[in-house]
Enzyme design. Structure first.
Site, PDB file in Angstrom:
ATOM      1  N   ASP A  94      80.218  74.034  55.064  1.00 52.55           N
ATOM      2  CA  ASP A  94      81.122  72.962  55.482  1.00 52.55           C
ATOM      3  C   ASP A  94      82.396  73.598  56.035  1.00 52.55           C
ATOM      4  OD1 ASP A  94      82.390  73.850  53.253  1.00 52.55           O
ATOM      5  OD2 ASP A  94      82.141  72.028  52.083  1.00 52.55           O
ATOM      6  N   CYS A 311      60.116  72.125  32.363  1.00 50.84           N
ATOM      7  CA  CYS A 311      59.351  71.104  31.637  1.00 50.84           C
ATOM      8  C   CYS A 311      58.007  71.651  31.130  1.00 50.84           C
ATOM      9  CB  CYS A 311      59.149  69.876  32.516  1.00 50.84           C
ATOM     10  SG  CYS A 311      60.695  68.970  32.787  1.00 50.84           S
ATOM     11  N   HIS A 337      65.981  72.096  36.373  1.00 50.55           N
ATOM     12  CA  HIS A 337      65.219  70.847  36.342  1.00 50.55           C
ATOM     13  C   HIS A 337      65.794  69.820  37.321  1.00 50.55           C
ATOM     14  CE1 HIS A 337      63.125  67.246  35.052  1.00 50.55           C
ATOM     15  NE2 HIS A 337      64.318  66.673  35.063  1.00 50.55           N
TER      16      HIS A 337
END
Length: 379
Positions: A94, A311, A337
């Site tokens: 940016d 997971c 995750h």
């Protein structure tokens, strides 16, 4: 040949969302795509290998922060950001404009640029469109952003009009100062807040300058979701169909889907990494705050429908313990995750576009996540 090109693959018959490919000097990625944010040339707690493993194709870094430390001269000497951080896929930086406006209480905007204080040391700094281009040319990302003013929400109409006009003049200066157009693509940023006529004016100004891609800025700055969606509905169609469209600073699951439906190709946000460090997770059945006491003896994965490394291997009870003890490994697992969850979500969005069923997918996802509940959280 421009450094950045967009290839349109398909438009979803049900929603109007588009599937495409953005081609860059460091490889191509399918869109719509979510870009993890690596402010200081690192996505917090993640290695480049982690990011590749979870399917990240492009990441974002921050001009303002890297200009202050270690300095763009050091990164240039290292061979550019890609070499410096060992990432061989696309990078977007940016312009530094948003940080100047959000981090500095003391700032003075003039036609020339913005005078402000370094948020670390307090010293006076001056950032201009030319300086932003020089820093980004030194950093060497595939995609650079024009230096713009990002006004607050809400802002008075007259202020916003003057700001839009200044952003257009700064965009011209950025194009003139951009030293490596064959190697780095420079995107213009459409501003205008919630004012439809100003968005139109900003888009017309920037499209006339023929940038290789366009961002929509000044959204996700505190306005309600329906205001953002309405602004996208009248702004996105003003942008060229043969170039990428990037919605800046948006990363909640509902907004990623709603933005895709409204023709957006690229998104970025610190949300998934920031909330991960507070122990807040995005799961297929909604938001989960793993710090909560009820998970102390919960030996299930964070999300039983998720196939990510975390997971597959770690329980809520273990991750809660790590987060409660401020263990870095806990933040690493929650960050992994959340990023995997959003990258997988965008993969599902792309598949739904292929199958002409994105509106159906939106309904299924919103229902499962809990966005349809009267007291629904934002993420």
């Amino acid at each position: 040949m421009p450094a950045i090109t967009y290839e349109h693959i398909k438009t979803c018959k049900q929603s109007g969302a588009r599937l495409g490919i953005v081609h860059t000097p460091h490889g191509s990625f399918e869109t719509p795509m979510f870009m993890p944010v690596g402010t200081l040339a690192t996505v917090k707690t993640m290695s480049p290998e982690d990011l590749k493993d979870m399917g990240a194709k492009i990441i974002l870094s921050n001009t303002y922060h890297l200009w202050l430390r270690p300095g763009s001269d050091i990164i240039k000497e290292a061979g550019g950001l890609h070499k410096f951080m060992n990432w061989d896929r696309p990078i977007l930086t940016d312009s530094g404009g948003f940080q100047v406006f959000s981090l500095s209480d003391l700032r003075k905007i003039s036609e020339e640029g913005v005078e402000f204080r370094n948020h670390l040391s307090g010293e006076k700094l001056f950032l201009t469109p030319e300086k932003s281009m020089q820093v980004q040319n030194d950093l060497g990302p595939d995609i650079m952003m024009a230096f713009d003013e990002c006004p607050p929400y809400p802002a008075e109409y007259e202020y916003m009009k003057a700001s839009v006009e200044r952003t257009s003049r700064w965009a011209e200066r950025c194009l003139k100062a951009h030293a490596r157009p064959d190697e780095q693509g420079l995107f213009g940023i459409v501003q205008g807040g919630e004012y439809e006529d100003l968005r139109k004016q900003s888009a017309e100004d920037l499209v006339s300058l023929d940038f290789p891609g366009y961002a929509i800025g000044g959204l996700s700055v505190g306005e309600p979701k329906d205001v953002m969606n309405r602004a996208l509905e009248y702004t996105t169609p003003l942008l060229p169909a043969d170039k990428p469209r990037y919605l800046m600073g948006v990363g909640s699951p509902d907004s990623l889907i709603d933005g895709s439906i409204r023709g957006i190709d690229m998104f970025d946000c610190v949300l998934p990494t920031r909330i991960a460090r507070n122990g807040t997770l995005m799961t297929s059945s909604g938001r989960l705050v793993v710090r909560n006491a009820k998970y102390a003896r919960d030996f299930r994965p964070l999300d039983e429908n998720c196939n990510c490394h975390v997971c597959q291997n770690y329980s809520r009870a273990y991750i809660r313990h790590l987060v409660k003890c401020d263990e870095t490994f806990g933040f690493r697992l929650t960050t992994y995750h959340n990023l995997h969850f959003l990258l997988k979500l965008m993969e599902n969005v792309r598949q739904a576009i292929r199958e002409d069923r994105l509106l159906d997918y939106r309904e299924e996802f919103f229902e499962a996540y809990g966005f349809n509940k009267p007291d629904a959280k934002n993420f």
